[in-house]
Design a protein around this motif. Sequence first.
Motif, PDB file in Angstrom:
ATOM      1  N   ALA A 138       0.798  -1.079  -0.209  1.00  0.00           N
ATOM      2  CA  ALA A 138      -0.011  -0.051   0.084  1.00  0.00           C
ATOM      3  C   ALA A 138       0.699   1.379   0.228  1.00  0.00           C
ATOM      4  CB  ALA A 138      -0.938  -0.046   1.032  1.00  0.00           C
ATOM      5  N   LEU A 139       1.924   1.261   0.875  1.00  0.00           N
ATOM      6  CA  LEU A 139       2.660   2.488   0.846  1.00  0.00           C
ATOM      7  C   LEU A 139       3.353   2.899  -0.378  1.00  0.00           C
ATOM      8  CD1 LEU A 139       4.487   1.790   4.427  1.00  0.00           C
ATOM      9  CD2 LEU A 139       2.713   3.878   3.609  1.00  0.00           C
ATOM     10  N   GLY A 186       1.202   4.105  -2.907  1.00  0.00           N
ATOM     11  CA  GLY A 186       0.965   5.463  -2.602  1.00  0.00           C
ATOM     12  C   GLY A 186       2.098   6.238  -2.921  1.00  0.00           C
ATOM     13  N   PHE A 238       2.161   6.888  -6.687  1.00  0.00           N
ATOM     14  CA  PHE A 238       1.311   7.925  -6.933  1.00  0.00           C
ATOM     15  C   PHE A 238       1.422   9.350  -7.118  1.00  0.00           C
ATOM     16  CE2 PHE A 238      -2.316  10.658  -6.037  1.00  0.00           C
ATOM     17  CZ  PHE A 238      -3.332  10.547  -6.923  1.00  0.00           C
ATOM     18  N   ILE A 239       2.233   9.425  -5.681  1.00  0.00           N
ATOM     19  CA  ILE A 239       2.775  10.769  -5.429  1.00  0.00           C
ATOM     20  C   ILE A 239       3.834  11.225  -6.620  1.00  0.00           C
ATOM     21  CG2 ILE A 239       4.268  12.105  -3.809  1.00  0.00           C
ATOM     22  CD1 ILE A 239       2.793  10.763  -1.479  1.00  0.00           C
ATOM     23  N   THR A 293       1.458  13.884  -8.797  1.00  0.00           N
ATOM     24  CA  THR A 293       1.066  15.188  -8.105  1.00  0.00           C
ATOM     25  C   THR A 293       2.168  16.430  -8.476  1.00  0.00           C
ATOM     26  OG1 THR A 293       2.562  14.463  -6.277  1.00  0.00           O
ATOM     27  CG2 THR A 293       0.368  13.771  -6.077  1.00  0.00           C
TER      28      THR A 293
END
Lengths: 290, 401, 294
Positions: free
Chosen positions: A148-149, A152, A155-156, A160
Amino acid sequence: MLLQQIINGLTLGATYALIALGYTMVYGIIQLINFAHGDIYMIGAFIGVAAVALFHQNFFLTLTTAMLACVVLGVTIERVAYRPLRRAPRLNLLITTIGVSIFLETFMTVLKGPQPTGFPPVLKNVTLRVGTLEFSSIQMVILLVSVALMVGLQFIVKYTKIGKAMRAASEDYDTASLMGININRVISFTFAIGSALAAAGGVLVGIYFNSVSPYMGVTAGLKAFVAAVLGGIGNIPGAMLGGLLLGLAEVFGVAAGFSTYKDAIAFTLLIIILLVRPTGLLGRPIQRKV
Amino acid sequence: MKKYKVALVLLSVLLMIALVAGCGGKTGTSGGGENKGGASGDTIKIGFMGALTGNEASYGIETLKGMKMAAEDLNKEGGVLGKKIEIVESDHGSKQTEAAAVVQKMISKDRVVAIVGDPTTGKTKLAAPICQQNKVVLLSAGAVGPGVVELGDYIFRDTLLDAVAAPAVTDYLVNKLGWKKVAIVTSTNNDYSVGLTKIFEGALAKHNAQIVDRESIQDGDQDFSAQVTRIKQAKPDGIIFTGYYTEGGLFMKEVRKQGLDLKMAGGDGLLSPVLWKLGGDAVEGSMVYTGFAADPANAAPQTKEFIKKYQAANDNKLPDMFSAQGYDAVMLLAKAMKEANSTDPSKFKDALAKTRDYPGVSGTLTFLPNREPVKSPVYLLEVKNQQFSIKAALPTEAPKA
Amino acid sequence: MSQWLASVIDPYYQQVLMLVGIYIIAALGLNLITGLCGQLTFGHAAFLSIGAYTAAILTRNFHMPFLASLILGGLMAALFGILLGIPVLKLTGDYLGIATLGFGEIVRVAFTNMKITGGAIGLAAIPRASNLVNVTIFVILAVAAAVLLENSRFGRALKAIREDEIAAGAMGINAMWYKIQAFGIGCFLAGISGGFYAHMLQYLNPNDFGFLKSFEILNFVVLGGLGSIPGTIVGTTVLTLAPEFLRFVQEYRMMIYGLLLVLMMIFRPNGLLGGVNFRRLLRRRKQKATALSS
């Protein structure tokens, strides 16, 4: 048996990968091997112990507390100890990270004593059986949280604005700053994310092995660093791959009866990779600037 | 290139000169000045060698506590040969190079007549040649590994040796508990563990027990999943674990995690509350042998007295093996000085070597002709509800030299 | 001889001074590799241990004279240095550092698993043959050799490689060959230093030669001033004596050490003697002398 060992290897590898990500991101941007990174992982584990013992927090709160505390610590260390040296010879910066590492280890030893402490129970360990296969629920939690980390993080970095800035900075630091990217902020952010992941790794390892000690970051940090180099230092998917591979290699080395050479397995693999593909499995070739 | 060649030529010429000059000085002699210190004043200085900081600190701190208690007891009765005993402290921080410096410092600057230490085998071996050359008695209150007293006739130890204890324990495991098939786990970067494994292997062979699996770990490891998975395949009756308590506790945790119902037995490297701090319920039933068990109910009178004093000074905490052996070490030295009527190490070392059936607080002690100690009995302890309780007291035999 | 020494200098000070001398020899070797030639290595302690074990086994098991085994230990370390250097020195910068760090750990594990080195139990009963006199002689030798090397054509080639390897290559310097030589000589000094270390402590244990020791030696060199021979000597002396003088702060000792490292790097980035140019001072004298003679 084989499947069992694969699960053992993946669990170990996932923790290496979490620490390796911090090494890789920092290296990708400022070409620094941060030797104090393993100690951030250690302090994350200790904060996890305190969070459970003092505040009786549940697992997820413990994890976030440790991660946030280490974000503050990681960013502070970068501000105070590394930033003044950004334009200094690279070796000086490296020695500084060693100095910080020695300081953090001794500080925790003075505070907590050299003996390892156990991790207060936060997760129930249930043995899950699938056919002849047995694995513990804690192993599953480690794998799930790590995945999960990492998702994440991807994704960042990919979607972003700050992630874009990070990629630009690792591409070309000086040009990025000319394009109006606030380099100091990007570097602080990188240290923040790396420290948070290391802290998560520390808490998970602390729970998994039920042992936290001031010197736990030394070997783990070194191994994670090897994992980062294996995958290609500066390369985020590479760090994950390297971590998992190293975990598997070590567990299978032990299973094959080479446990006395366990530490040598990692480093032999490292030297071979460096000689064949200096930039690691997924790294880009080094550009020689004349 | 010229200067480079000149440099190399110069180096080799100077090496030759050094060779010639060096042959004049014989190897193996060093500053062996006569040691008349320690007794010249009105105190007798006994040095403590050990770690008060670093990863070996827990042994050193306890040894020193025991030594200070002994000095206090002796000085209350007027000291030894009319002189007060003074303990000289120094910490080497668990580091080898500093340990050498510290020993040298106590001998030449503090003028100690004897040194008690080091709790670890490795650093005792480091200190032994220095003490031997300077004619100062070294009495280790912790070293259990092989090849210590062989280093010289000033070198002693007052520990229960694994070579004495492990065979007695093996006999109990095989014949009383029915361990016919054993898995043995060694920590390969730990000299104590490597030595103990050898002794256990010999003893198991003598009792016709079969070693079905040998696993290696390292001090500092945390992940034992692969080793335990292999033990599972071998189906032993029990596990002999020769390493330290940190890894021991974690190892048993992994054993329970993988659903194995096996018990572990090991040496006093496992003797620490950390064992259940890390191992939790997994170490219930684990067995540890030791020469000293702080069991006020079954102890000899002198041991009871010692436990009482220790508890009074350390808010009711029970003493461990290291404090008891540190106490005994100072008492043994004092006794030897009294018998030799001298504080000269070259005289009282012979009296020390003659010690027979000395009723110490850590067991009854006799030095064999080769100066190796034999202690009896050996206690087999078992972890019950996060406490060590005595499972059996086993008589020991002197190893056939 | 030694009796006389003991009456002049306290054996405890002798011991500490010997350690300083032993580390100076090793640090000079590292200064040649990293300071002069600019090649990062984090595995210097491995070559110390190769020299230490070789020399110790030769005197202890084969009763060879001390100096012969000392030099053989140095040569053994140099041989391993060259064998490692040939493939690894292709790497640049941090990658080289990482590879040597890996090699250092492999050597440590190998010594832990070997029979002849006593494995984890360590090697005891090594004869004591190091004394202040022979250590001092070797320190003088090593310093003299280092100074000569630095000011020779060879030394200038190394500096050219440090500043810009590609440009140095364009000027006709065979960079690879020079790097291997520098590595060999540096490792030779480390091996000699290890031999003295073994015959001073009389006991060796593989765990004493981990990567932390490599970094300790690197700290000596960087603290003194990278590439400066007087700096290397001063840095080594200060950092070796520091723990002895810091005894009174007990458990905070290493904390202070870590802080000192960080503060030093921030406030004196070029080391204690960095920026103090001894050569310029010497050259000035030379220029005066030549001016006078002409």
